[in-house]
Design an enzyme around this catalytic site. Structure first.
Site, PDB file in Angstrom:
ATOM      1  N   HIS A 225       0.835  -1.218   0.000  1.00  0.00           N
ATOM      2  CA  HIS A 225       0.000   0.000   0.000  1.00  0.00           C
ATOM      3  C   HIS A 225       0.868   1.266   0.000  1.00  0.00           C
ATOM      4  CE1 HIS A 225      -3.270  -2.765   1.328  1.00  0.00           C
ATOM      5  NE2 HIS A 225      -2.287  -3.294   2.043  1.00  0.00           N
TER       6      HIS A 225
ATOM      7  N   SER B 254      14.683  21.959 -15.976  1.00  0.00           N
ATOM      8  CA  SER B 254      13.522  22.818 -16.172  1.00  0.00           C
ATOM      9  C   SER B 254      14.017  24.186 -16.613  1.00  0.00           C
ATOM     10  CB  SER B 254      12.764  22.934 -14.855  1.00  0.00           C
ATOM     11  OG  SER B 254      11.993  24.123 -14.859  1.00  0.00           O
TER      12      SER B 254
ATOM     13  N   LYS C 275      15.751  21.514 -10.765  1.00  0.00           N
ATOM     14  CA  LYS C 275      15.054  20.308 -11.215  1.00  0.00           C
ATOM     15  C   LYS C 275      15.920  19.368 -12.031  1.00  0.00           C
ATOM     16  CE  LYS C 275      10.963  19.834 -11.592  1.00  0.00           C
ATOM     17  NZ  LYS C 275       9.552  19.990 -11.403  1.00  0.00           N
TER      18      LYS C 275
ATOM     19  N   GLU D  32       9.331   8.584 -17.216  1.00  0.00           N
ATOM     20  CA  GLU D  32       7.928   8.968 -17.442  1.00  0.00           C
ATOM     21  C   GLU D  32       7.448   8.508 -18.815  1.00  0.00           C
ATOM     22  OE1 GLU D  32       7.193  13.134 -15.372  1.00  0.00           O
ATOM     23  OE2 GLU D  32       9.190  13.018 -16.211  1.00  0.00           O
TER      24      GLU D  32
ATOM     25  N   TYR E 172     -10.453 -13.471 -45.749  1.00  0.00           N
ATOM     26  CA  TYR E 172      -9.815 -12.165 -45.693  1.00  0.00           C
ATOM     27  C   TYR E 172     -10.827 -11.041 -45.866  1.00  0.00           C
ATOM     28  CZ  TYR E 172      -6.883  -8.174 -46.919  1.00  0.00           C
ATOM     29  OH  TYR E 172      -6.301  -6.935 -46.946  1.00  0.00           O
TER      30      TYR E 172
END
Ligand code: ARG
Length: 469
Positions: free
Chosen positions: A167, A288, A294, A301, A328
């Site tokens: 968790h 950044s 940064k 990501e 097809y």
């Protein structure tokens, strides 16, 4: 956009236009053409045509003279495509018609004999299988590289302790090597699935012709063999209407991309200032333009995000296929773009992930420090009560809960309690209990097969190195 002009050419198609009087509407040509994306199948198409031509010659269906011309002509077409001086024309629809049309320009009438006992339906099914088979082999190699990077990092970090979470709450201490090897297992299963799917893919549809087989005395075992397929497919209708091989490829890729995405998500979390478990180098981060401090984990990501494209490709092809009657239908032309795009996204994310794993700096001190709150050795304490005081586990769980509450009230960790504090809750507790309250002793004690103890992890690393092959 479609223009006002409703025909793009007054000429009917030279490859199938016998009964057509006028050419297609411009928008028909646009929606119908696949050459923009299926041109990457040129090598598979020429390979399949060469195998077909050899077989037609061997069976006496075409003359050696024509066959020899066709083979030489096909080689020339390939050279022209590879040299970049090949002209593509949407009026010629797809790669199969481009190759045949250019072959006709080069060798003349004999080119028309190549399509004997064949259709674009079995041709495209063969080409696409060959392409997906290569993609599967590349995928396997890429995953092997990623597994090696994980195992190397796991070996270096077999003793490094961090909180294990459930968790996303501190649960029990684990070793970082153990955590990385969890991903090794996922990628092992992905490679197993790939091998399994490849085995089913590896049958040759060539010779199924349009849908019903052919009256020519072809030898489908010869073409299957020449193209390194295990055998010919058994049913001609299925041969031209089956895209399971692409669906299986995409489903393996989708499951694997989900694994990559989970690892990417952990990298994003670990590299945040709040966690600071790892540092990614300049090679896999961006800065950044406004916030000088940064270091953004963009590669991670994007690995996380690209799983969306791959899952999308699987969904898209499933939906394309689901309502098609045998055999097809042109719908099946929509199998390619999604598959090519997914394969491309897949190779990018595996390469990026392999790079990030090798490149990351593991911040051992931060990981260790993060185990020092959250009463992470509470289970070890409960286990001690069971083992030494012979308490039933449920009672031990309860007693430990009270000790956690006591520590919480005093603002210390479990090993910050004194023996006297503990004895107010469990009178029989002895000083020996402190030996299990450190995170080092906690991980060292988890020596069960597959457990997190450093010695187990090193055994798992050793076994993993063998299993990679
Ligand atoms: N470009 C077509 C495809 O990718 C090739 C097969 C065309 N067959 C046909 N009967 N029109 O599916």
């Amino acid at each position: 956009m479609a223009s006002e002009k409703d025909t793009s050419s007054d000429q009917a198609n030279s490859l199938w236009g016998g009964r057509f009087v006028v050419g297609p509407a411009e928008i028909m040509e646009k929606i119908n053409a696949s050459i923009d994306f299926d041109k990457i199948l040129y090598a598979q198409d020429i390979r399949g045509s060469r195998a077909h031509c050899h077989m037609l010659m061997a069976q006496g269906i075409i003359s050696d003279e024509d066959g020899t011309k066709i083979l030489a002509g096909l080689d020339q077409v390939r050279e022209e495509i590879e040299a970049g001086n090949f002209t593509y024309d949407p009026a010629l629809e797809d790669i199969h018609m481009h190759v045949e049309s250019r072959l006709t320009e080069i060798i003349g009438e004999a080119a028309g004999r190549l399509h004997t006992a064949r259709s674009r339906n079995d041709q495209v099914a063969t080409d696409f299988r060959l392409w997906v088979r290569d993609a599967m082999d590349q995928m396997d190699q890429a995953l092997k590289g990623l597994q090696s990077a994980l195992v190397a990092k796991a070996e270096q970090n077999a003793h490094v302790i961090l909180p294990g979470f459930t968790h996303l709450q501190s649960a029990q201490p684990v070793t970082f090597g153990h955590h990385l090897l969890a991903y090794f297992e996922m990628f092992t299963r992905d490679r197993d699935r790939l091998r399994d799917a490849r085995g089913r893919l590896n049958e040759c549809p060539l010779g199924a012709a349009a849908l019903a087989g052919t009256s020519f005395p072809i030898d489908r075992f010869q073409t299957a063999d020449a193209l390194k397929f295990r055998c010919p497919t058994a049913n001609s209708l299925d041969s031209v209407s089956d895209r399971d091989f692409a669906l299986e490829f995409l489903s393996v890729a989708a499951i694997c991309a989900v694994h990559v995405s989970r690892l990417a998500e952990e990298i994003v979390i670990w590299s945040s200032a709040q966690f600071n478990f790892i540092t990614l180098s300049d090679k896999f981060t961006t800065g950044s333009s406004i916030m000088p401090q940064k270091r953004n984990p963009d590669a991670a990501e994007l690995c996380r995000a690209k799983s969306g494209r791959i899952i999308g490709a699987l969904t898209s092809l499933l939906v394309v296929m689901k309502g098609l009657p045998l055999a097809y239908s042109k719908d099946m032309q929509e199998d390619k773009e999604a598959t090519f795009d997914a394969a491309n996204a897949f190779s990018l994310i595996i390469a990026a992930m392999t790079g990030m794993i090798g490149d990351m700096t593991v911040n051992e001190t931060s990981m260790r420090a993060s185990t020092e709150n959250g009463f992470i050795t509470a289970t070890d304490l409960a286990d001690w009560l069971v083992r030494v005081l012979d308490m039933p586990f449920r009672n031990a769980h309860h007693v430990t809960g009270s000790l956690v509450a006591l520590a919480e009230g005093k603002g210390c960790d479990l090993d910050g309690l004194t023996l006297e504090d503990m004895q107010t809750v469990a009178p029989k507790i002895t000083g020996d209990v402190f030996s299990v309250l450190s995170v080092e002793s906690s991980v060292a004690s988890r020596t069960s097969f597959g457990g997190t103890a450093p010695e187990q992890v090193l055994l798992q690393v050793k076994a993993a190195k063998k299993r990679i092959e």
